[in-house]
Design a protein around this motif. Structure first.
Motif, PDB file in Angstrom:
ATOM      1  N   MET A 196       0.821  -1.205   0.000  1.00 53.93           N
ATOM      2  CA  MET A 196       0.000   0.000   0.000  1.00 53.93           C
ATOM      3  C   MET A 196       0.861   1.264   0.000  1.00 53.93           C
ATOM      4  O   MET A 196       0.786   2.094  -0.921  1.00 53.93           O
ATOM      5  CB  MET A 196      -0.930  -0.006   1.212  1.00 53.93           C
ATOM      6  N   PHE A 197       1.682   1.418   1.025  1.00 56.21           N
ATOM      7  CA  PHE A 197       2.468   2.639   1.145  1.00 56.21           C
ATOM      8  C   PHE A 197       3.559   2.699   0.079  1.00 56.21           C
ATOM      9  O   PHE A 197       3.864   3.786  -0.440  1.00 56.21           O
ATOM     10  CB  PHE A 197       3.091   2.717   2.538  1.00 56.21           C
ATOM     11  N   GLY A 198       4.164   1.546  -0.264  1.00 57.63           N
ATOM     12  CA  GLY A 198       5.209   1.565  -1.284  1.00 57.63           C
ATOM     13  C   GLY A 198       4.689   2.013  -2.638  1.00 57.63           C
ATOM     14  O   GLY A 198       5.296   2.862  -3.304  1.00 57.63           O
ATOM     15  N   SER A 199       3.541   1.462  -3.058  1.00 61.54           N
ATOM     16  CA  SER A 199       2.970   1.869  -4.349  1.00 61.54           C
ATOM     17  C   SER A 199       2.537   3.323  -4.332  1.00 61.54           C
ATOM     18  O   SER A 199       2.759   4.061  -5.307  1.00 61.54           O
ATOM     19  CB  SER A 199       1.783   0.968  -4.676  1.00 61.54           C
ATOM     20  N   ALA A 200       1.913   3.749  -3.235  1.00 64.15           N
ATOM     21  CA  ALA A 200       1.485   5.144  -3.139  1.00 64.15           C
ATOM     22  C   ALA A 200       2.681   6.084  -3.138  1.00 64.15           C
ATOM     23  O   ALA A 200       2.623   7.187  -3.709  1.00 64.15           O
ATOM     24  CB  ALA A 200       0.648   5.342  -1.876  1.00 64.15           C
ATOM     25  N   LEU A 201       3.787   5.677  -2.515  1.00 64.29           N
ATOM     26  CA  LEU A 201       4.973   6.530  -2.485  1.00 64.29           C
ATOM     27  C   LEU A 201       5.587   6.678  -3.879  1.00 64.29           C
ATOM     28  O   LEU A 201       6.023   7.780  -4.259  1.00 64.29           O
ATOM     29  CB  LEU A 201       5.998   5.943  -1.513  1.00 64.29           C
ATOM     30  N   ILE A 202       5.601   5.598  -4.659  1.00 65.14           N
ATOM     31  CA  ILE A 202       6.104   5.693  -6.037  1.00 65.14           C
ATOM     32  C   ILE A 202       5.249   6.662  -6.847  1.00 65.14           C
ATOM     33  O   ILE A 202       5.756   7.507  -7.598  1.00 65.14           O
ATOM     34  CB  ILE A 202       6.133   4.301  -6.683  1.00 65.14           C
ATOM     35  N   PHE A 203       3.937   6.543  -6.687  1.00 65.35           N
ATOM     36  CA  PHE A 203       3.031   7.445  -7.407  1.00 65.35           C
ATOM     37  C   PHE A 203       3.258   8.895  -6.989  1.00 65.35           C
ATOM     38  O   PHE A 203       3.311   9.804  -7.829  1.00 65.35           O
ATOM     39  CB  PHE A 203       1.588   7.022  -7.139  1.00 65.35           C
ATOM     40  N   GLN A 204       3.417   9.128  -5.691  1.00 68.43           N
ATOM     41  CA  GLN A 204       3.610  10.488  -5.217  1.00 68.43           C
ATOM     42  C   GLN A 204       4.962  11.050  -5.647  1.00 68.43           C
ATOM     43  O   GLN A 204       5.088  12.249  -5.916  1.00 68.43           O
ATOM     44  CB  GLN A 204       3.489  10.529  -3.697  1.00 68.43           C
ATOM     45  N   VAL A 205       5.979  10.206  -5.724  1.00 69.30           N
ATOM     46  CA  VAL A 205       7.292  10.680  -6.177  1.00 69.30           C
ATOM     47  C   VAL A 205       7.213  11.136  -7.628  1.00 69.30           C
ATOM     48  O   VAL A 205       7.780  12.182  -8.006  1.00 69.30           O
ATOM     49  CB  VAL A 205       8.346   9.573  -5.995  1.00 69.30           C
ATOM     50  N   ILE A 206       6.490  10.375  -8.452  1.00 68.52           N
ATOM     51  CA  ILE A 206       6.336  10.777  -9.859  1.00 68.52           C
ATOM     52  C   ILE A 206       5.559  12.089  -9.962  1.00 68.52           C
ATOM     53  O   ILE A 206       5.968  13.036 -10.664  1.00 68.52           O
ATOM     54  CB  ILE A 206       5.634   9.664 -10.650  1.00 68.52           C
TER      55      ILE A 206
ATOM     56  N   LEU B 261     -10.208 -11.147   4.446  1.00 70.19           N
ATOM     57  CA  LEU B 261     -10.120 -12.509   4.968  1.00 70.19           C
ATOM     58  C   LEU B 261      -8.795 -12.751   5.681  1.00 70.19           C
ATOM     59  O   LEU B 261      -8.366 -13.902   5.811  1.00 70.19           O
ATOM     60  CB  LEU B 261     -10.292 -13.522   3.831  1.00 70.19           C
ATOM     61  N   ASN B 262      -8.151 -11.676   6.124  1.00 68.49           N
ATOM     62  CA  ASN B 262      -6.921 -11.769   6.907  1.00 68.49           C
ATOM     63  C   ASN B 262      -5.796 -12.428   6.118  1.00 68.49           C
ATOM     64  O   ASN B 262      -5.023 -13.236   6.654  1.00 68.49           O
ATOM     65  CB  ASN B 262      -7.157 -12.512   8.226  1.00 68.49           C
ATOM     66  N   ARG B 263      -5.674 -12.065   4.864  1.00 66.79           N
ATOM     67  CA  ARG B 263      -4.610 -12.571   4.015  1.00 66.79           C
ATOM     68  C   ARG B 263      -3.697 -11.409   3.644  1.00 66.79           C
ATOM     69  O   ARG B 263      -4.146 -10.424   3.045  1.00 66.79           O
ATOM     70  CB  ARG B 263      -5.173 -13.218   2.754  1.00 66.79           C
ATOM     71  N   ARG B 264      -2.445 -11.501   3.995  1.00 64.51           N
ATOM     72  CA  ARG B 264      -1.499 -10.432   3.714  1.00 64.51           C
ATOM     73  C   ARG B 264      -1.050 -10.482   2.256  1.00 64.51           C
ATOM     74  O   ARG B 264      -1.040 -11.545   1.628  1.00 64.51           O
ATOM     75  CB  ARG B 264      -0.295 -10.519   4.648  1.00 64.51           C
ATOM     76  N   THR B 265      -0.666  -9.306   1.748  1.00 67.54           N
ATOM     77  CA  THR B 265      -0.286  -9.179   0.342  1.00 67.54           C
ATOM     78  C   THR B 265       1.007  -8.388   0.248  1.00 67.54           C
ATOM     79  O   THR B 265       1.119  -7.290   0.806  1.00 67.54           O
ATOM     80  CB  THR B 265      -1.379  -8.466  -0.468  1.00 67.54           C
ATOM     81  N   GLY B 266       1.970  -8.939  -0.465  1.00 70.52           N
ATOM     82  CA  GLY B 266       3.219  -8.239  -0.690  1.00 70.52           C
ATOM     83  C   GLY B 266       3.156  -7.347  -1.907  1.00 70.52           C
ATOM     84  O   GLY B 266       2.196  -7.372  -2.692  1.00 70.52           O
ATOM     85  N   PHE B 267       4.187  -6.552  -2.093  1.00 70.61           N
ATOM     86  CA  PHE B 267       4.241  -5.614  -3.222  1.00 70.61           C
ATOM     87  C   PHE B 267       4.233  -6.364  -4.553  1.00 70.61           C
ATOM     88  O   PHE B 267       3.449  -6.049  -5.454  1.00 70.61           O
ATOM     89  CB  PHE B 267       5.497  -4.755  -3.097  1.00 70.61           C
TER      90      PHE B 267
ATOM     91  N   GLY C 178       1.505  12.882   1.118  1.00 65.32           N
ATOM     92  CA  GLY C 178       0.567  12.508   0.059  1.00 65.32           C
ATOM     93  C   GLY C 178       0.461  11.017  -0.143  1.00 65.32           C
ATOM     94  O   GLY C 178      -0.610  10.496  -0.470  1.00 65.32           O
ATOM     95  N   ALA C 179       1.570  10.283   0.061  1.00 66.03           N
ATOM     96  CA  ALA C 179       1.529   8.826  -0.080  1.00 66.03           C
ATOM     97  C   ALA C 179       0.625   8.203   0.972  1.00 66.03           C
ATOM     98  O   ALA C 179      -0.185   7.315   0.671  1.00 66.03           O
ATOM     99  CB  ALA C 179       2.939   8.250   0.012  1.00 66.03           C
ATOM    100  N   VAL C 180       0.758   8.663   2.209  1.00 62.88           N
ATOM    101  CA  VAL C 180      -0.101   8.138   3.267  1.00 62.88           C
ATOM    102  C   VAL C 180      -1.561   8.474   2.986  1.00 62.88           C
ATOM    103  O   VAL C 180      -2.463   7.625   3.109  1.00 62.88           O
ATOM    104  CB  VAL C 180       0.335   8.693   4.630  1.00 62.88           C
ATOM    105  N   GLY C 181      -1.828   9.719   2.584  1.00 62.10           N
ATOM    106  CA  GLY C 181      -3.205  10.115   2.298  1.00 62.10           C
ATOM    107  C   GLY C 181      -3.804   9.363   1.122  1.00 62.10           C
ATOM    108  O   GLY C 181      -4.964   8.945   1.156  1.00 62.10           O
ATOM    109  N   PHE C 182      -3.005   9.161   0.066  1.00 56.84           N
ATOM    110  CA  PHE C 182      -3.526   8.436  -1.100  1.00 56.84           C
ATOM    111  C   PHE C 182      -3.801   6.976  -0.769  1.00 56.84           C
ATOM    112  O   PHE C 182      -4.810   6.413  -1.202  1.00 56.84           O
ATOM    113  CB  PHE C 182      -2.529   8.529  -2.255  1.00 56.84           C
ATOM    114  N   ALA C 183      -2.907   6.344  -0.016  1.00 56.04           N
ATOM    115  CA  ALA C 183      -3.138   4.950   0.376  1.00 56.04           C
ATOM    116  C   ALA C 183      -4.393   4.820   1.225  1.00 56.04           C
ATOM    117  O   ALA C 183      -5.189   3.889   1.050  1.00 56.04           O
ATOM    118  CB  ALA C 183      -1.919   4.410   1.129  1.00 56.04           C
ATOM    119  N   TYR C 184      -4.598   5.758   2.127  1.00 54.46           N
ATOM    120  CA  TYR C 184      -5.790   5.703   2.988  1.00 54.46           C
ATOM    121  C   TYR C 184      -7.052   5.933   2.177  1.00 54.46           C
ATOM    122  O   TYR C 184      -8.062   5.241   2.359  1.00 54.46           O
ATOM    123  CB  TYR C 184      -5.655   6.753   4.085  1.00 54.46           C
TER     124      TYR C 184
END
Length: 412
Positions: free
Chosen positions: A91-101, A169-175, A337-343
């Motif tokens: 979540m935060f990693g993808s949002a941070l890439i988007f915000q950096v661009i 369903l309590n299943r974690r997801t990686g990047f 912005g990354a935190v806000g976009f992910a939320y």
């Protein structure tokens, strides 16, 4: 018929002798004792003192971030936070890439603007016409950056539905897993994002053209009409935006096409517009207020540094100081912005699941998937393959083909 006195235990039931009739008017078999007003409930009565037992309330299961039932506003807020906490890399990693661009594009435009502003005090008033070309270039660059950010934001909103759906369903997801699960839906997702961005761009262009025509035809009085027209365009933009809010999620989760996802979002949000608008508005205001509060100390510090480091340094010192402060401000803006976009993306995804639980009974399907443990590496909420639908009933054994057999009827 007589009743026992309050507080007095009932007399035991006497079985009548053979050939005798029971005496009516006495204590009846199974009749519960009367409870005096204000007294404690009889301990022989189940569930707190009533003659008719009733089951206690059982809360819906909550295997992951939300309970499997239609959601409340607070559950959407908490579920969005829990999704980011459990899937921080995705979540935060993808949002941070988007915000950096996006922030990088804004930074380039800011540098161009600062360079242009630094030339103005040292230019001859007769050569000010030379600034028209660079100024037009800055405006077009800002417009292009806005369109690109809106396009990438729509795409990433659909991608980030994957960790939200799995967290239900309590299943974690990686990047990497998030992007692999979205790989087969990337082209329809790009199509939906392109249509949404193009529609917004055409609406803005139409507003500008109509505004110019009104001011040209009516004169200064046309500004009032332009203001009213702007309000109407804004209302229409918000209304259509709320109706198509969950289209990217439909593309990824339900594996729908471009036009089917838009129609599906339009149907899901029917009769829920005000509720969706209220949730999105409150979350947007929360993110905006928090971002503003965090940036206040940075703005104050930037003003102090500029006045201390280069109070009389000339053009070069002013430009270098402004560049450093701009870079620092953009970095902080990107993190916030990354935190806000992910939320915000998590909340939009939970709105989609809430709508499906209200319209399609998705909570029942998710409960079955939880009990069976099937498709542990997939996306919960996706439709089952056609080959597996209805496979549990033998064909032709019921009154209609594909219906369950009647009790006692032989099966094939």
């Amino acid at each position: 018929m007589s009743y026992p006195e309050p507080g007095k235990p009932p007399e035991p039931w006497q079985q009548p002798q053979w050939g005798q009739q029971p005496q009516w008017g006495g204590q009846q078999a199974g009749w519960p004792p009367q409870q005096p007003w204000g007294g404690a409930p009889d301990p022989r009565w189940p569930s707190g003192g009533g003659p008719y037992p009733h089951p206690a309330y059982i809360a819906p299961p909550k295997p992951g971030i939300i309970p499997l039932r239609p959601l409340l506003f607070g559950e959407i807020l908490d579920g969005s936070f829990q999704t980011i906490r459990r899937n921080a890399a995705a979540m935060f990693g993808s949002a941070l890439i988007f915000q950096v661009i996006s922030t990088g594009l804004v930074g380039v435009i800011s540098m161009m603007t600062l360079g242009l502003a630094g030339r103005v005090p040292y230019m001859d008033p007769q050569s000010m016409d030379q600034l028209l070309g660079p100024l037009l270039g800055i405006v077009m660059a800002a417009l292009g950056a806005t369109v690109l950010s809106a396009f990438l934001g729509s795409v990433l909103q659909g991608v980030m539905v994957v960790p939200v759906s799995r967290s239900v369903l309590n299943r974690r997801t990686g990047f990497k897993q998030m992007w692999m699960l979205t790989g087969s839906r990337i082209w329809p997702l790009l199509g939906v994002a392109a249509l949404l961005t193009l529609g917004s761009l055409l609406a803005a262009a139409a507003f500008v053209v109509l505004s110019v025509l009104l001011v040209t035809a009516v004169g200064p009085a046309g500004l009032v009409l332009v203001f009213l027209l702007g309000l109407g365009v804004l209302v229409a933009f918000v209304w259509i935006g709320m109706r198509l809010l969950v289209a990217p999620a439909v593309v990824v989760v339900e594996e729908a096409g471009v036009y089917e996802s838009l129609l599906r979002s339009w149907r899901l949000t029917k009769n829920n517009w005000w509720r969706i608008f209220g949730i999105v508005l409150v979350i947007s205001l929360m993110i905006g207020v928090i971002s503003y509060i965090v940036q206040i100390p940075l703005s104050v510090a930037a003003g102090g540094i500029g006045s201390v480091v280069a109070p009389h340094g000339g053009e070069e010192a002013f430009t270098s100081t402004s560049i450093i402060l701009t870079v620092v401000s953009l970095l902080v803006t990107a993190l916030i912005g990354a935190v806000g976009f992910a939320y915000q993306s998590s909340a939009n995804a939970l709105i989609y699941f809430d709508l499906r639980m209200r319209h399609d009974g998705l909570d029942v399907e998710l409960l079955r998937l939880l009990e069976s443990g099937a498709d542990a590496d997939g996306i919960p909420g996706r439709p089952a393959p056609r080959s597996s639908r209805g496979a549990s009933w033998p064909a032709g054994n019921g009154s209609w083909p594909g219906t369950p057999p009647a009790p006692g009827e032989p099966t094939a």
